[in-house]
Enzyme design. Structure first.
Site, mmCIF file in Angstrom:
data_model
loop_
_atom_site.group_PDB
_atom_site.id
_atom_site.type_symbol
_atom_site.label_atom_id
_atom_site.label_comp_id
_atom_site.label_asym_id
_atom_site.label_seq_id
_atom_site.Cartn_x
_atom_site.Cartn_y
_atom_site.Cartn_z
ATOM 1 N N ASN A 145 -32.751 19.523 34.351
ATOM 2 C CA ASN A 145 -33.522 20.457 33.466
ATOM 3 C C ASN A 145 -34.760 20.816 34.049
ATOM 4 O O ASN A 145 -35.413 21.707 34.052
ATOM 5 C CB ASN A 145 -33.464 20.100 32.029
ATOM 6 C CG ASN A 145 -33.740 18.883 31.756
ATOM 7 O OD1 ASN A 145 -33.934 17.918 32.505
ATOM 8 N ND2 ASN A 145 -34.081 18.550 30.597
ATOM 9 N N GLU A 241 -34.919 7.602 28.861
ATOM 10 C CA GLU A 241 -35.132 8.707 28.054
ATOM 11 C C GLU A 241 -34.003 9.480 27.913
ATOM 12 O O GLU A 241 -33.507 10.142 28.936
ATOM 13 C CB GLU A 241 -36.198 9.606 28.979
ATOM 14 C CG GLU A 241 -37.566 8.909 29.078
ATOM 15 C CD GLU A 241 -38.520 9.073 27.873
ATOM 16 O OE1 GLU A 241 -37.975 9.360 26.730
ATOM 17 O OE2 GLU A 241 -39.611 8.318 28.099
ATOM 18 N N CYS A 275 -35.148 18.468 26.779
ATOM 19 C CA CYS A 275 -34.818 17.337 26.066
ATOM 20 C C CYS A 275 -35.448 17.230 24.749
ATOM 21 O O CYS A 275 -34.858 17.267 23.709
ATOM 22 C CB CYS A 275 -35.270 16.039 26.740
ATOM 23 S SG CYS A 275 -36.985 15.840 27.461
#
Ligand code: NAD
Length: 467
Positions: A145, A241, A275
């Protein structure tokens, strides 16, 4: 200095896996198909280069990293061209050029952050100092992303602390990973930063290797759990993460028009493929219609299209898999009679993985579009009457990356923020990260922090010298 063409030429091969532009389906270039033997060779190179890199003084490593940041700035337009074509995000808006700018910023800040020896006790009887030593070789595994910036978040602090790196970009965005690392390698000594491109099996090889001392991983919670299991052999250090499903809670004292643009970018930055984006919005009944209308007005005016067209600020989904996730979740909302305020109806015949900007109102808090991570341009807006219930719903999921509270009363907002189970809670914004401010998840959004001093310590071995 590279042009887009010369940088693409430097990182692509004649025979290899085809990488297509998600906006058009056109071929951008071919990348090597690395094997697990290539991973082993990259790890060996990193291990061989590590002692000399660690032996440099901190000042010398900082000097390298400042020159790396200069190289990123000099090649920003070439990098943004590759990123936009491969990831789909437009050049303009908070997208490709913005991401490359972030790469330079997230290089300069860790380079410029001092981490002196800490005297932890000095009371006349005991003297103890804390040092931060290199760990060895860091494996850096990224998603698709923000493929350049996340690679930088992992590699730069690691390098600063005297580690060498084996970097594996997502199989969806290998060109972006190869391009940013190629620019870094115009400055760094040989073997310090190594790149392998391919799928999860290459990532798994990195995680299993006993020559890898730490894994920095950004990606899904599902893969994060596999990494925890596979990393036990040599008790590898991990920073994870992972996925999120961030809630935003609007309080009843806001001016809907004043917050609409902030809400929009909080949710739709990178076309929702972020995210820590706002993924479910809780709005009080008393101002519900005003907030929905104000958001719809902003959202309806944001152009989506091919990233190379300077007027666009939203792009396609990066891949078909994610397009299908968004389509399935919006369909679930429609099936449950939620109200489609905007979008929700992709043109299946048009080229590219474009899903229109979608706002869904009056949706059941338990609907799949609310409780699953959409990771795309479709925002559910949940009506609430009791703030306690909204906080409870915000905390009901097993993830907790970020959250936000929107209010004109900062103290009231801070009280609500303290009760949200998330690694970061923003007030009157969402997802506004900063290289000085530590960032990491709560619950199944992962553990360990990146950025700031905490981020440097996370890629170092603490050592106490006492006496
Ligand atoms: P993913 O987990 O499918 O893939 C991420 C990376 O892991 C890829 O490079 C992949 O090849 C690799 N991988 C796959 N299997 C592996 C294995 N067994 N061992 C080691 N590596 C393996 O995630 P994705 O679809 O690329 O990314 C989207 C997800 O990432 C979303 O859930 C999003 O919320 C999350 N994300 C989190 C953050 C954050 O900072 N917390 C940032 C961006 C994305």
């Amino acid at each position: 200095m590279f042009t887009f063409e010369s940088l693409l030429d430097a990182i692509t091969v004649d025979v290899g896996r085809e990488i297509l532009n998600p906006a058009t389906g056109e071929l951008i270039g071919r990348v090597p198909e690395h094997t697990t033997a290539d991973v082993d060779a990259a790890i060996a190179r990193a291990k061989a280069a590590q002692p000399a890199w660690a032996a440099l003084s901190d000042e010398e490593r900082v000097d390298y990293l400042n020159r790396v940041a200069d190289a990123i700035d000099e090649n920003a337009e070439a990098l943004a061209g590759i990123l936009s074509r491969e990831q789909g995000k437009p050049l303009n808006g908070p997208n490709a050029r913005f991401e490359v700018g972030g790469c330079a910023a997230w290089t300069r800040v860790p380079a410029g952050t001092p981490l002196p020896v800490e005297v932890v006790v000095d009371d006349g009887e005991t003297y103890a100092e804390m040092h931060y030593r290199p760990l060895g070789v860091v494996g850096a595994i990224t998603p698709w992303n923000w493929p350049m910036m996340i690679a930088i978040w992992q590699s730069i602090p690691s390098l600063r602390m005297g580690n060498t790196v084996v970097s594996k970009p997502s199989e969806y965005t290998p060109l972006s990973g190869l391009a940013i690392n190629h620019v870094l390698n115009t400055v760094l000594p040989e073997g310090v930063l190594n790149t392998v491109v391919g799928g999860g099996e290459l990532g798994a090889r990195i995680v299993e290797s006993e020559s890898i001392d730490k894994v920095m991983f950004t990606g899904s919670t599902k893969t994060g759990k596999k990494i925890i299991e596979a990393s036990s052999g040599n008790v590898k250090r991990l920073t994870l993460e992972l996925g999120g499903n961030d809630a935003g809670i609007v309080l009843d004292d806001v001016d809907p028009k004043a917050i609409a643009e902030g809400l929009f970018w909080g949710a739709f930055i990178n076309t929702g493929q972020t995210c820590a984006a706002l993924k479910r919005l809780y709005v009080p009944d008393s101002i519900y219609d005003e907030v929905v209308d104000a958001l719809a007005e902003v959202a309806g005016n944001m152009p989506m299209g091919d990233g190379l067209d300077e007027q666009n600020v939203l792009g396609p989904l990066q891949n078909e898999m994610q397009f299908n996730v968004v389509a399935r979740l919006v369909q679930a909302a429609k099936d449950a009679n939620a109200r489609v305020v905007l979008g929700g109806d992709p043109d299946q015949d048009a080229p590219g993985f474009f899903y229109p900007t979608t706002l869904i109102a009056d949706i059941d808090p338990q609907n799949a579009l609310v409780v699953e991570e959409q990771f795309g341009p479709a925002l559910p807006i949940i009506r609430y009457t009791d703030l306690e219930e909204a906080i409870e719903q915000a905390n009901a999921l097993d993830v907790g990356l970020g959250g936000s509270v929107w209010s004109s009363d900062r103290d009231r907002a801070r009280e609500v923020a303290a009760r949200i189970q998330a690694g970061t809670v923003w007030i009157n914004s969402h997802g506004t990260i900063n290289p000085f401010v530590p960032f990491g998840g709560a619950k199944q959004s992962g553990y360990g922090q990146e950025f700031g001093v905490a981020g440097l310590k996370a890629v170092a071995q603490p050592q106490v010298i006492q006496g």
